[in-house]
Write an enzyme that holds these catalytic residues in place. Structure first.
Site, PDB file in Angstrom:
ATOM      1  N   TYR A   1       0.829  -1.290   0.117  1.00  0.00           N
ATOM      2  CA  TYR A   1      -0.157   0.067   0.095  1.00  0.00           C
ATOM      3  C   TYR A   1       0.820   1.185   0.008  1.00  0.00           C
ATOM      4  O   TYR A   1       0.426   2.240  -0.790  1.00  0.00           O
ATOM      5  CB  TYR A   1      -0.923   0.066   1.170  1.00  0.00           C
ATOM      6  CG  TYR A   1      -1.920   1.234   1.474  1.00  0.00           C
ATOM      7  CD1 TYR A   1      -3.025   1.080   0.649  1.00  0.00           C
ATOM      8  CD2 TYR A   1      -1.829   1.867   2.436  1.00  0.00           C
ATOM      9  CE1 TYR A   1      -3.993   2.344   0.641  1.00  0.00           C
ATOM     10  CE2 TYR A   1      -2.657   2.992   2.827  1.00  0.00           C
ATOM     11  CZ  TYR A   1      -3.538   2.973   1.877  1.00  0.00           C
ATOM     12  OH  TYR A   1      -4.533   3.918   1.927  1.00  0.00           O
TER      13      TYR A   1
ATOM     14  N   LYS B   1       0.985   4.125  -3.069  1.00  0.00           N
ATOM     15  CA  LYS B   1       0.587   5.492  -2.617  1.00  0.00           C
ATOM     16  C   LYS B   1       1.437   6.514  -2.852  1.00  0.00           C
ATOM     17  O   LYS B   1       1.180   7.531  -3.119  1.00  0.00           O
ATOM     18  CB  LYS B   1      -0.100   5.487  -1.129  1.00  0.00           C
ATOM     19  CG  LYS B   1      -1.459   4.823  -0.872  1.00  0.00           C
ATOM     20  CD  LYS B   1      -2.472   5.197  -2.052  1.00  0.00           C
ATOM     21  CE  LYS B   1      -3.662   5.205  -1.330  1.00  0.00           C
ATOM     22  NZ  LYS B   1      -4.613   5.595  -2.260  1.00  0.00           N
TER      23      LYS B   1
HETATM   24  P1  NAI Z   1     -13.493   2.929   1.457  1.00  0.00           P
HETATM   25  O1  NAI Z   1     -13.248   1.282   1.135  1.00  0.00           O
HETATM   26  O2  NAI Z   1     -14.898   3.269   2.130  1.00  0.00           O
HETATM   27  O3  NAI Z   1     -13.656   3.441  -0.184  1.00  0.00           O
HETATM   28  C1  NAI Z   1     -12.974   2.935  -1.280  1.00  0.00           C
HETATM   29  C2  NAI Z   1     -14.026   2.428  -2.418  1.00  0.00           C
HETATM   30  O4  NAI Z   1     -13.115   2.041  -3.662  1.00  0.00           O
HETATM   31  C3  NAI Z   1     -14.771   1.312  -1.966  1.00  0.00           C
HETATM   32  O5  NAI Z   1     -16.195   1.675  -2.254  1.00  0.00           O
HETATM   33  C4  NAI Z   1     -14.480   0.174  -3.027  1.00  0.00           C
HETATM   34  O6  NAI Z   1     -15.609  -0.466  -3.553  1.00  0.00           O
HETATM   35  C5  NAI Z   1     -14.043   1.008  -4.282  1.00  0.00           C
HETATM   36  N1  NAI Z   1     -13.093   0.339  -5.047  1.00  0.00           N
HETATM   37  C6  NAI Z   1     -12.182  -0.753  -4.536  1.00  0.00           C
HETATM   38  N2  NAI Z   1     -11.528  -1.152  -5.625  1.00  0.00           N
HETATM   39  C7  NAI Z   1     -12.048  -0.593  -6.758  1.00  0.00           C
HETATM   40  C8  NAI Z   1     -12.020  -0.953  -8.107  1.00  0.00           C
HETATM   41  N3  NAI Z   1     -10.853  -1.689  -8.554  1.00  0.00           N
HETATM   42  N4  NAI Z   1     -12.602  -0.161  -9.027  1.00  0.00           N
HETATM   43  C9  NAI Z   1     -13.491   0.852  -8.662  1.00  0.00           C
HETATM   44  N5  NAI Z   1     -13.743   0.865  -7.203  1.00  0.00           N
HETATM   45  C10 NAI Z   1     -12.867   0.271  -6.229  1.00  0.00           C
HETATM   46  O7  NAI Z   1     -12.406   3.458   1.537  1.00  0.00           O
HETATM   47  P2  NAI Z   1     -11.768   4.924   1.973  1.00  0.00           P
HETATM   48  O8  NAI Z   1     -11.108   5.059   3.213  1.00  0.00           O
HETATM   49  O9  NAI Z   1     -12.936   5.975   1.705  1.00  0.00           O
HETATM   50  O10 NAI Z   1     -10.762   5.269   1.008  1.00  0.00           O
HETATM   51  C11 NAI Z   1     -10.712   6.249  -0.024  1.00  0.00           C
HETATM   52  C12 NAI Z   1      -9.408   6.418  -0.494  1.00  0.00           C
HETATM   53  O11 NAI Z   1      -8.716   7.122   0.283  1.00  0.00           O
HETATM   54  C13 NAI Z   1      -8.542   5.040  -1.097  1.00  0.00           C
HETATM   55  O12 NAI Z   1      -7.556   5.176  -1.954  1.00  0.00           O
HETATM   56  C14 NAI Z   1      -7.499   4.920   0.467  1.00  0.00           C
HETATM   57  O13 NAI Z   1      -6.426   4.247   0.272  1.00  0.00           O
HETATM   58  C15 NAI Z   1      -7.308   6.213   0.756  1.00  0.00           C
HETATM   59  N6  NAI Z   1      -7.036   6.628   2.221  1.00  0.00           N
HETATM   60  C16 NAI Z   1      -8.043   6.507   2.981  1.00  0.00           C
HETATM   61  C17 NAI Z   1      -7.566   6.815   4.628  1.00  0.00           C
HETATM   62  C18 NAI Z   1      -8.554   6.761   5.645  1.00  0.00           C
HETATM   63  O14 NAI Z   1      -8.255   7.304   6.365  1.00  0.00           O
HETATM   64  N7  NAI Z   1      -9.711   6.491   5.093  1.00  0.00           N
HETATM   65  C19 NAI Z   1      -6.347   7.066   4.813  1.00  0.00           C
HETATM   66  C20 NAI Z   1      -5.398   7.134   3.600  1.00  0.00           C
HETATM   67  C21 NAI Z   1      -5.496   6.883   2.483  1.00  0.00           C
END
Ligand code: NAI
Length: 312
Positions: free
Chosen positions: A169, A173
């Site tokens: 990851y 990132k």
């Molecule tokens: P989340 O799991 O709620 O949302 C991510 C979404 O991406 C999910 O709805 C999932 O179905 C979708 N997804 C996954 N693989 C996919 C694909 N191949 N094609 C299309 N959609 C896909 O997670 P969150 O926390 O909202 O994360 C959003 C972004 O923020 C991610 O890139 C995550 O790595 C990043 N992030 C989040 C942090 C946090 O504190 N929540 C910290 C640092 C980064």
């Protein structure tokens, strides 16, 4: 409507992984301010496993429409080139263009390095890094043609600073920061601004990493204002990285020390000479931020040039 309200009327925004977590909140926020939205979500499990589902993206589209906004759902997988093309095609078919792209889709497959099998490594790179490439390329083509674009990459503090058990990851990132660094140069002529957010927010990705009492303070809503600002016409910058969460916002930057020359540039210095100059090499006093590779080369090549005499 307040005079200085930041609006997105007439703008088309594509948000990947917008079926939940942060992406959903970005989509709702942009729609509320007038943007037409493509809500992409593959609908897989937290680790990306499964056949996918249309439900998460459709639910967010329903929410936007119920609030009077305009949105279409897309269920493509960002990890494939066809998926990326399909997402941008959804925007073109429904709304005729793409002005804003938020590369947000993500999964987690945490393992320490010795347990990190090639497929665990690859799956995470496929979604975060390849995914951003697959969607950005066709979106960038439209933005270039139109002479306008806002792209937001999503990095992580795990990549910027490190987090045990997340080599895959973190690598993916941080690679997005490199992607941004060059894309900002390629987009500059066309008013395409590319910035990166490192969010901290309660979502299913964080659910088993952070204690519940802290999760409560980490609403995704706190991240959205910064991401919306970077997505707006008012965005004053390109090529920058921001941390955002719990109401706290700051900027992360790659800084380069002013360094030192060792010798005269003709004779290769010894290892011992490098050791002796260590403090001068690493001291952050006078450190600066380079805009591109040639800035560093310029500094290196002029380091030996005679300094102009000071006029007293
Ligand atoms: P989340 O799991 O709620 O949302 C991510 C979404 O991406 C999910 O709805 C999932 O179905 C979708 N997804 C996954 N693989 C996919 C694909 N191949 N094609 C299309 N959609 C896909 O997670 P969150 O926390 O909202 O994360 C959003 C972004 O923020 C991610 O890139 C995550 O790595 C990043 N992030 C989040 C942090 C946090 O504190 N929540 C910290 C640092 C980064």
């Amino acid at each position: 409507m307040p005079k200085d309200e930041i609006r997105f009327d007439g703008r088309v925004a594509v948000i990947t992984g917008a079926g939940g977590g942060l992406g959903r909140v970005y989509a709702l926020g942009l729609a509320r301010r007038g943007a037409k939205i493509v809500v992409n979500d593959f609908g897989g499990a937290r680790d990306g496993a499964g056949e996918g589902s249309t439900m998460p993206a459709q639910k967010v589209v329903d929410e936007i429409r119920a609030a009077g906004g305009l949105a279409v759902a897309n269920y493509d997988n960002v990890a494939t080139a066809e998926g990326g093309e399909g997402i941008v095609k959804s925007a073109l078919d429904a709304f005729g263009t793409v002005d804003i792209l938020i590369n947000n889709a993500g999964i987690l497959r945490d393992k320490n390095i010795l347990k990190m099998e090639p497929e665990t490594w690859q799956a995470v790179l496929d979604v975060h890094l390849q995914g951003a490439y697959h969607v950005t390329k066709p979106a960038f083509a439209v933005m270039k043609e139109r002479g306008y674009g806002r792209i937001v990459m999503t990095t992580s503090a795990a990549g910027l600073y490190g987090n045990f058990g997340q080599t895959n990851y973190s690598a993916a990132k941080m690679a997005l920061v490199g992607f941004m660094n060059t894309l900002k140069l390629e987009g500059a002529k066309y008013d395409i601004k590319v910035n990166t957010v490192a969010p901290v927010a309660a979502s299913r990705l964080m659910a088993d990493i952070i204690p519940p009492e802290i999760l409560e303070k980490m609403k995704p809503e706190f991240v959205a204002p910064l991401v919306l600002f970077l997505s707006s016409e008012k965005c004053p910058v390109t090529g920058r990285i921001y941390n955002a969460g719990v109401g706290f916002y700051n900027r992360a930057a790659v800084m380069t020390t002013s360094g030192t020359v060792i010798g005269d540039g003709k004779k290769v210095p010894t290892v011992e000479e490098v050791g002796a100059a260590w403090e001068k090499i690493v001291s952050l006093k006078g450190a600066r931020e380079y805009g591109q590779l040639s800035d560093l080369m310029g500094d290196m090549l002029t380091a030996f040039a005679p300094k102009p005499e000071k006029i007293t």
